[in-house]
Design a protein around this motif. Structure first.
Motif: not given
Length: 465
Positions: A149, A154-155, A386, A388, A390
């Motif tokens: 991860y 994250r963007s 996670s 979030d 990715r």
């Protein structure tokens, strides 16, 4: 630079055979954004340009004699460790899973750093995948997945981050070596705590073994009391791999309704699915399975190298139990085993894991595991994931499926991990025991549907009772 090999990590190396490999891995699935034809080749080129960092430079030395230790490799071959593959035109998702199973089969070359990575293009649906495997002696499931991860963004607008093998390891709290007196004190303390841990464990183990020998129902953590199930057929090199995704929030709601945990729900549907699969293939097993459930001993944020894990050996549900009853049986067994493991000191919990891995490895190498009780019937593991979303070079990660190890005559490993709003299951099977692991995954999906139906009926009665 050389590094000592801790006992549990050494056990993973010593017990490994061509049929019982002890590397762990994962398959990451990505959705390509439109108009990015060079995306995958850019990832491959970037990964090959990175320098591996410890422990991804380690090569084991002196395993058969002297003092076993890791040495750092002075060079690495980026084209060997980071390979590019593309599925042929017309390939299916099942073809991808067969390819990953084939790549997962062989042992890692011990004359090279103990990891490899394949970037696989042209996955149906405009996707690509990354399959990576690393030896269990240098990383465990929790720290390994965290590093995967950490090697993602994250963007979707970010560049390609450093991959897991090139991420720096947190520095030790002190770089200065302790004085001689301190080293001696630590050594003596280590011996004393190991002896105390063995004493703490052995009393309960002997009591359970005697009770089981006389046919008494025993509870708690139950290593080496399992019956011989079809999943305990001698391990061969051939592997099967299948995946399954289930809705995470819905699983949480079902668990809450029955006073169980998310892990209990996962174990119950795997248990039900395995019994159904074996009946469907005329291999019905008339006893409760015992599953080994690894338990991480890492604190939050601990990404140090090596293995920090213990295990519970949990009795699952009765063969013909309905899903709601099976969940209650599994939840009771897990709670009892968890309470027993929680009573152990940290030293005892680690010693427990070392002793069990060593015993299981000895049984496999001498073939005693073919006549005595196996350590367990299957492995079920939940590795933290996670919440979030990715990305990698603008491509969205859509799933991350663990691909774990099979060893010591335990021919089924189901490891799961949450990602965003779903729970991703990776089924790894000894093909000599389970010839169609995809059918097993579908039986597990059907078991979840049965539990969901039971939950809705129970909820309806509760609202109108």
């Amino acid at each position: 630079m050389s590094a000592a090999i801790p006992p549990l990590d050494l056990a993973w190396l010593l017990m490994e055979t061509p049929g019982g490999t002890t590397h762990v891995g994962a398959m990451l699935l990505f959705q390509k954004p439109p108009g990015r034809r060079a995306l995958v080749s850019q990832v491959v080129a970037d990964y090959r340009s990175r320098e591996p960092i410890r422990p991804f430079t380690y090569v084991p030395e002196n395993l058969g004699a002297g003092m076993p230790h890791f040495e750092e490799a002075q060079t690495w071959d980026p084209h060997y460790h980071v390979q590019y593959l593309a599925l042929p035109a017309g390939s299916s998702y099942d073809d991808l899973l067969r390819l990953v199973a084939d790549l997962h089969e062989p042992m890692l070359d011990r004359d090279r750093p103990l990891w490899r990575c394949w970037v696989i293009d042209r996955v149906p649906g405009g996707r690509f995948a990354i399959y990576t495997k690393t030896h269990h002696s240098i990383i465990d499931g929790v720290s390994g997945l965290r590093r995967l991860y950490d090697g993602l963004s994250r963007s979707p607008d970010d560049a390609i981050p450093a991959p897991a093998f090139a991420l720096p390891v947190p520095p030790p709290t002190s770089s200065a070596p302790p004085p001689a007196v301190r080293r001696l004190t630590d050594a003596v303390h280590g011996v004393l705590t190991q002896v105390a841990a063995v004493n703490q464990i052995s009393r309960g183990a002997i009591r359970k073994a005697l009770s089981a020998a006389f046919g008494t129902h025993v509870e708690g953590s139950l290593p080496f009391v399992a019956g011989r199930a079809p999943t305990n057929a001698p391990l061969q090199q051939a592997r099967g791999f299948a995946t399954l995704s289930l809705p995470l929030e819905e699983m949480h709601q079902i668990a809450h309704h029955y006073g169980a945990t998310l892990n209990d729900v996962a174990a119950a549907v795997i248990d039900h699915g395995l019994h159904a699969y074996l009946r469907d293939t005329d291999q019905g097993y008339a006893h409760e399975f015992i599953a080994m459930c690894p338990v991480s001993l890492r604190d939050d944020g601990d990404t140090t190298v090596g293995t920090k894990v213990s295990a519970m050996f949990v009795r699952l549900g009765q063969p013909e139990a309905a899903m709601a009853d099976r969940l209650a049986q599994v939840a009771h067994s897990v709670a009892t085993a968890k309470k027993e493991l929680g009573a152990l000191s940290a030293d005892a919990a680690m010693t427990y894991a070392v002793a069990l891995v060593a015993l299981a490895g000895a049984g496999a190498s001498t073939h005693l595991d073919r006549v005595g009780h196996p350590a367990c019937n299957l492995v079920i593991s939940n590795v933290p994931g996670s919440n979030d979303i990715r990305y990698l070079n603008g491509a969205r990660l859509t799933g991350i499926f663990p691909v774990s190890a099979l060893a010591a005559a335990i021919g089924l490993n189901v490891t799961l991990s949450s990602y965003c709003d779903h729970m991703d299951f990776g089924f790894v099977a000894n093909s000599a025991a389970i010839s169609d692991v995809h059918a097993l995954a579908e039986h597990t999906r059907a078991a979840y549907a049965q539990l969901k139906l039971a939950d809705s009926r129970d909820g309806h009665h509760a609202e109108h009772g």
